[in-house]
Design an enzyme around this catalytic site. Structure first.
Site, PDB file in Angstrom:
ATOM      1  N   HIS A 257       0.833  -1.203   0.000  1.00 19.98           N
ATOM      2  CA  HIS A 257       0.000   0.000   0.000  1.00 19.98           C
ATOM      3  C   HIS A 257       0.872   1.259   0.000  1.00 19.98           C
ATOM      4  CE1 HIS A 257      -3.747   2.221   1.234  1.00 19.98           C
ATOM      5  NE2 HIS A 257      -2.832   3.065   1.711  1.00 19.98           N
ATOM      6  N   GLU A 258       1.815   1.314   0.914  1.00 23.16           N
ATOM      7  CA  GLU A 258       2.654   2.512   1.019  1.00 23.16           C
ATOM      8  C   GLU A 258       3.607   2.646  -0.174  1.00 23.16           C
ATOM      9  OE1 GLU A 258       1.682   4.635   2.987  1.00 23.16           O
ATOM     10  OE2 GLU A 258       0.476   3.391   4.320  1.00 23.16           O
ATOM     11  N   HIS A 261       1.746   4.626  -2.745  1.00 22.79           N
ATOM     12  CA  HIS A 261       1.821   6.066  -2.505  1.00 22.79           C
ATOM     13  C   HIS A 261       3.179   6.627  -2.916  1.00 22.79           C
ATOM     14  CE1 HIS A 261      -1.912   6.967  -0.488  1.00 22.79           C
ATOM     15  NE2 HIS A 261      -1.734   6.063   0.459  1.00 22.79           N
ATOM     16  N   GLU A 287      -4.623   7.838  -3.091  1.00 20.68           N
ATOM     17  CA  GLU A 287      -5.118   6.571  -2.546  1.00 20.68           C
ATOM     18  C   GLU A 287      -5.443   5.579  -3.651  1.00 20.68           C
ATOM     19  OE1 GLU A 287      -5.640   4.294   0.863  1.00 20.68           O
ATOM     20  OE2 GLU A 287      -4.824   6.323   0.618  1.00 20.68           O
TER      21      GLU A 287
END
Length: 492
Positions: A257-258, A261, A287
């Protein structure tokens, strides 16, 4: 770019402002990863001081003159002026002492929240939360100029979005999500993963997952944090993850997820570095990158097949017999307490709850002292489970201690945008699954980089998604994807 003197002077001034903003962001990263606990009050003063300098620069009267005189002839220059004007117009409405007070308080509040969370003591956090909320309401009133306070805060994170438009979207999504959940929960659930997975082993695999998704380690790093986040941009964008030794998926999917980003920030055209368009264009679009990396790619059948083999190599036999069984476990649907650990069916219901609660707080319809009861009642109604401890309820998220009111709905916007991007990606790369099954994400991440990430803040949020997908974003592709995926998994 134009040779216009006013524009050149404005951009030189802005470059210094951007550099100072990066310094402030690095202080925040340090606070969450490296800073000694006893330094919290001092860090609050440091953050207030740098916010004072930044606010003075963002409201410098010369900006108005430069904006009036600047002439540009290209899209990038026009976008720079649009974003600088937006920042200036918003900043001049907020008094400098209020901006500094918010920076000071929210820096300290994060430590108070973390201690209250660890101790399970809501009462220890509520007075600080009340102070943060009071200052945010003052800020919202200054920005709104008689308009809706919550809309003014949402605009910080997703320009153009409103509580009305978001509420309408949630209203369209909820019936299909609830119906899907009821069907899925009526079927037998896959087993949970069991065993012990050491911190060192998880961190090694997390790093390899970052590499598999194309994370540039020469311009990034990974550390541990209570609440995973990414920080920075340009040539310095860092990620964090967290470890639960009985649940490696917590670490692995937080990392993916990170990485989504951070990869967005690292992919932006270097010509835009240290300028307003050298960042992701909104939190919803940001997101969308983390969620498509984590879910549509990272939790898909093809990539989880590769992950299964990787885990067997690293951990030996860990109680999962096949790639299909692993895929089912990774996507197990259950009404859990924690938003960041929620499955794709439940995740947006968590966001809808927070949206309603924080909107009521900002509008003055819900008092801070009544918040825990409101949270617990709403959670029981929405998820059918009673909150068993504050860390699983009101104290689980860091956002309100940071003053990030209006941020939560961008998570669902990100999911909606990711659904649209995934639909377009499948058309653009028809053999995608063959590549993902080999652990090769380059076609997917390369398509995202070229169609969306490299453009940074060049376009408005919805236009950014529409340009990448070829159609205006809406919730349909996400809901269709979820229904198809979980119908297959659960035999609906």
């Amino acid at each position: 770019m134009t040779n216009n003197t006013a524009f050149a002077e404005l951009m030189a001034f802005q470059r210094q402002t951007e550099a100072l903003g990066n310094v402030a962001e690095r202080l925040g990263w340090d606070q969450e990863t490296m800073m000694p606990r006893g330094a919290a009050d001092q860090r609050g003063e440091e953050m207030a001081a740098i916010e004072g300098v930044l606010h003075a620069r963002r409201t410098d009267p010369r900006i108005a003159g430069w904006l009036a005189a600047a002439e540009v002839s290209d899209a990038a220059g026009a976008a720079q002026l649009r974003l600088i004007r937006r920042s200036y117009d918003r900043s001049v409405k907020v008094p400098a002492d209020l901006a500094e007070a918010l920076a000071r308080l929210t820096s300290v509040a994060q430590g108070i929240w973390a201690e209250a969370r660890a101790a399970g003591n809501v009462a220890a956090f509520l007075p600080t939360l009340a102070e943060v909320l009071a200052l945010k309401r003052q800020e919202a009133a200054a920005l709104a100029e008689g308009g809706d306070l919550y809309d003014a805060l949402i605009d910080d994170y997703e320009p153009g979005a409103t509580a009305e438009s978001l509420g309408a979207m949630f209203g369209r999504m909820r019936p299909r999500l609830v119906s899907l959940r009821e069907k899925v929960l009526g079927k037998p659930a896959p087993q949970k993963i069991e065993g012990h997975f050491s911190t060192d082993s998880q961190m090694r695999m997390a790093r390899d997952l970052g590499t598999a998704f194309g994370y540039d380690w020469s311009r990034g790093r990974m550390d541990l944090a209570v609440h995973p986040f990414s920080s920075g941009g340009g040539d310095d964008s860092r990620i964090t993850t967290r470890i639960v030794e009985t649940d490696p998926f917590n670490c692995f999917y937080s990392t993916i997820h990170e990485v989504g980003h951070s990869s967005y920030e690292l992919a932006i055209d270097p010509d835009y570095a240290m300028t307003p368009i050298g960042h992701g264009c909104s939190m919803g679009v940001h997101e969308s990158q983390s969620r498509i990396y984590e879910n549509q790619i990272g939790r898909g059948r093809a990539f989880t097949g590769w992950m299964f083999e990787q885990m067997r190599e690293r951990f030996g036999e860990f109680g999962v017999r096949s790639a299909d069984e692993f895929y089912a476990i990774v996507n197990r649907v259950q009404p859990g307490f924690i938003r960041t650990e929620a499955d794709e069916v439940h995740y947006n219901l968590h966001i809808m709850m927070r949206f309603d609660l924080e909107r009521a707080l900002v509008r003055g319809d819900l008092g801070v002292n009544d918040l825990e009861a409101a949270w617990n009642d709403r959670f029981k109604a929405d998820f059918g489970v009673a909150v068993d401890q504050p860390a699983h309820g009101l104290l689980q998220d860091v956002h309100w201690s940071c003053g990030l009111f209006g941020y939560f709905p961008t998570y669902t916007l990100g999911n909606v945008y990711a659904g649209c991007l995934h639909q377009a990606l499948r058309v653009a790369v028809p053999d995608l699954d063959d590549q993902l099954a080999a652990g090769d994400t380059s076609a997917a991440t390369g398509w995202l980089r070229e169609t969306l990430q490299r453009h940074g803040g060049l376009r408005e949020p919805r236009a950014t998604i529409a340009q990448a997908c070829g159609f205006d974003p809406h919730e349909g592709p996400l809901l269709d994807y979820l229904e198809a995926k979980f119908a297959g998994l659960y035999g609906l």
